[in-house]
Motif scaffolding. Structure first.
Motif, PDB file in Angstrom:
ATOM      1  N   GLU A 188       0.837  -1.180   0.000  1.00 35.44           N
ATOM      2  CA  GLU A 188       0.000   0.000   0.000  1.00 35.44           C
ATOM      3  C   GLU A 188       0.881   1.242   0.000  1.00 35.44           C
ATOM      4  O   GLU A 188       1.994   1.220   0.520  1.00 35.44           O
ATOM      5  N   LYS A 189       0.381   2.322  -0.570  1.00 36.13           N
ATOM      6  CA  LYS A 189       1.143   3.561  -0.563  1.00 36.13           C
ATOM      7  C   LYS A 189       1.285   4.038   0.879  1.00 36.13           C
ATOM      8  O   LYS A 189       0.329   4.026   1.637  1.00 36.13           O
ATOM      9  N   ASN A 190       2.497   4.444   1.245  1.00 36.54           N
ATOM     10  CA  ASN A 190       2.802   4.919   2.584  1.00 36.54           C
ATOM     11  C   ASN A 190       2.541   3.817   3.621  1.00 36.54           C
ATOM     12  O   ASN A 190       1.935   4.040   4.651  1.00 36.54           O
ATOM     13  N   ASP A 191       3.013   2.628   3.329  1.00 39.75           N
ATOM     14  CA  ASP A 191       2.833   1.440   4.156  1.00 39.75           C
ATOM     15  C   ASP A 191       4.078   1.238   5.022  1.00 39.75           C
ATOM     16  O   ASP A 191       5.183   1.129   4.504  1.00 39.75           O
ATOM     17  N   ASP A 200       5.791  13.926  11.946  1.00 37.58           N
ATOM     18  CA  ASP A 200       4.581  14.285  11.201  1.00 37.58           C
ATOM     19  C   ASP A 200       4.875  15.358  10.155  1.00 37.58           C
ATOM     20  O   ASP A 200       4.364  15.299   9.023  1.00 37.58           O
ATOM     21  N   ALA A 201       5.708  16.320  10.505  1.00 33.82           N
ATOM     22  CA  ALA A 201       6.072  17.378   9.548  1.00 33.82           C
ATOM     23  C   ALA A 201       6.822  16.780   8.358  1.00 33.82           C
ATOM     24  O   ALA A 201       6.581  17.170   7.206  1.00 33.82           O
ATOM     25  N   PHE A 202       7.723  15.828   8.623  1.00 34.04           N
ATOM     26  CA  PHE A 202       8.424  15.158   7.521  1.00 34.04           C
ATOM     27  C   PHE A 202       7.422  14.447   6.612  1.00 34.04           C
ATOM     28  O   PHE A 202       7.456  14.593   5.393  1.00 34.04           O
ATOM     29  N   HIS A 203       6.538  13.661   7.211  1.00 33.02           N
ATOM     30  CA  HIS A 203       5.546  12.926   6.416  1.00 33.02           C
ATOM     31  C   HIS A 203       4.684  13.881   5.589  1.00 33.02           C
ATOM     32  O   HIS A 203       4.511  13.686   4.383  1.00 33.02           O
ATOM     33  N   ASP A 204       4.130  14.891   6.253  1.00 35.19           N
ATOM     34  CA  ASP A 204       3.221  15.820   5.572  1.00 35.19           C
ATOM     35  C   ASP A 204       3.910  16.573   4.437  1.00 35.19           C
ATOM     36  O   ASP A 204       3.337  16.761   3.367  1.00 35.19           O
ATOM     37  N   SER A 205       5.149  16.981   4.667  1.00 38.91           N
ATOM     38  CA  SER A 205       5.843  17.796   3.671  1.00 38.91           C
ATOM     39  C   SER A 205       6.308  16.992   2.460  1.00 38.91           C
ATOM     40  O   SER A 205       6.576  17.563   1.408  1.00 38.91           O
ATOM     41  N   LEU A 206       6.412  15.684   2.596  1.00 36.53           N
ATOM     42  CA  LEU A 206       6.868  14.855   1.476  1.00 36.53           C
ATOM     43  C   LEU A 206       5.729  14.268   0.643  1.00 36.53           C
ATOM     44  O   LEU A 206       5.982  13.697  -0.409  1.00 36.53           O
ATOM     45  N   LYS A 207       4.498  14.417   1.098  1.00 37.01           N
ATOM     46  CA  LYS A 207       3.362  13.882   0.343  1.00 37.01           C
ATOM     47  C   LYS A 207       3.331  14.486  -1.057  1.00 37.01           C
ATOM     48  O   LYS A 207       3.301  15.696  -1.233  1.00 37.01           O
ATOM     49  N   GLY A 208       3.376  13.628  -2.057  1.00 37.57           N
ATOM     50  CA  GLY A 208       3.305  14.069  -3.441  1.00 37.57           C
ATOM     51  C   GLY A 208       4.569  14.732  -3.962  1.00 37.57           C
ATOM     52  O   GLY A 208       4.581  15.246  -5.074  1.00 37.57           O
ATOM     53  N   LYS A 209       5.624  14.732  -3.190  1.00 39.12           N
ATOM     54  CA  LYS A 209       6.880  15.368  -3.600  1.00 39.12           C
ATOM     55  C   LYS A 209       7.919  14.313  -3.972  1.00 39.12           C
ATOM     56  O   LYS A 209       7.832  13.162  -3.570  1.00 39.12           O
ATOM     57  N   THR A 210       8.901  14.728  -4.753  1.00 38.01           N
ATOM     58  CA  THR A 210       9.977  13.817  -5.155  1.00 38.01           C
ATOM     59  C   THR A 210      11.333  14.268  -4.610  1.00 38.01           C
ATOM     60  O   THR A 210      12.365  13.805  -5.069  1.00 38.01           O
ATOM     61  N   THR A 211      11.326  15.138  -3.628  1.00 38.08           N
ATOM     62  CA  THR A 211      12.563  15.647  -3.023  1.00 38.08           C
ATOM     63  C   THR A 211      13.365  14.526  -2.384  1.00 38.08           C
ATOM     64  O   THR A 211      14.574  14.442  -2.531  1.00 38.08           O
ATOM     65  N   ALA A 212      12.655  13.676  -1.648  1.00 35.34           N
ATOM     66  CA  ALA A 212      13.289  12.589  -0.903  1.00 35.34           C
ATOM     67  C   ALA A 212      12.204  11.609  -0.487  1.00 35.34           C
ATOM     68  O   ALA A 212      11.013  11.887  -0.622  1.00 35.34           O
ATOM     69  N   ILE A 213      12.653  10.481   0.038  1.00 36.86           N
ATOM     70  CA  ILE A 213      11.725   9.522   0.624  1.00 36.86           C
ATOM     71  C   ILE A 213      12.259   9.150   2.002  1.00 36.86           C
ATOM     72  O   ILE A 213      13.446   8.847   2.151  1.00 36.86           O
TER      73      ILE A 213
END
Length: 146
Positions: free
Chosen positions: A3-6, A68-81
């Motif tokens: 699942e996405k974000n599993d 939570d800030a890391f998770h929220d800020s990376l949603k839909g972004k390709t900066t990093a995982i």
């Protein structure tokens, strides 16, 4: 298919036998297969251990806000995982894979700007084969689909 974000969470043993709680991400193949996320960045927060090597309640709450800030800020972004989080033995580490330390540094400064100055240690190294990720999976003994 994951699942996405599993994520999974599992205890693991630290170098000196202490318990480390490992939280790892399963759905990394899209990033990993691109072949450009070959830089591993570790953001570490050393803290004074409270009970059994874990942070006190106040520190733990602030760490969760940062997570939570890391998770929220990376949603839909390709900066990093964000691929893994280790907590225990007086230290929390967030492990990211990225394509550029410059881009990641700007991202990190932007995400952490609302927080007070934190005692973070940041390191980066090339890891094109995602060796740290594979070690994390092995150390926390996850099985596919767990």
């Amino acid at each position: 298919m994951a699942e996405k974000n599993d994520w999974w969470t599992s205890p693991a043993e630290g170098p000196d036998g202490t318990t480390i709680i490992v939280t790892g991400r399963r759905d990394v193949d899209t990033f990993r297969n691109k072949g450009k996320y070959d830089i591993r960045v570790t953001v570490a927060w050393p803290y004074s251990p409270y009970r059994q090597g874990f942070p006190d309640e106040e520190t733990a709450k602030l760490m969760e806000q940062v997570t939570d800030a890391f998770h929220d800020s990376l949603k839909g972004k390709t900066t990093a995982i964000l691929t893994g989080i280790y907590t225990g033995d007086g230290r929390r580490e967030w492990v990211f894979y990225t394509f550029s330390t410059d881009t990641f540094g700007k991202y990190l400064n932007r995400v952490l700007a609302p927080f007070p100055l934190l005692p973070l240690e940041i390191s980066a190294e090339n890891d094109p084969d995602w060796e740290e990720y594979e070690e994390m999976k092995a150390a926390s003994e996850i099985m596919p689909g767990d």
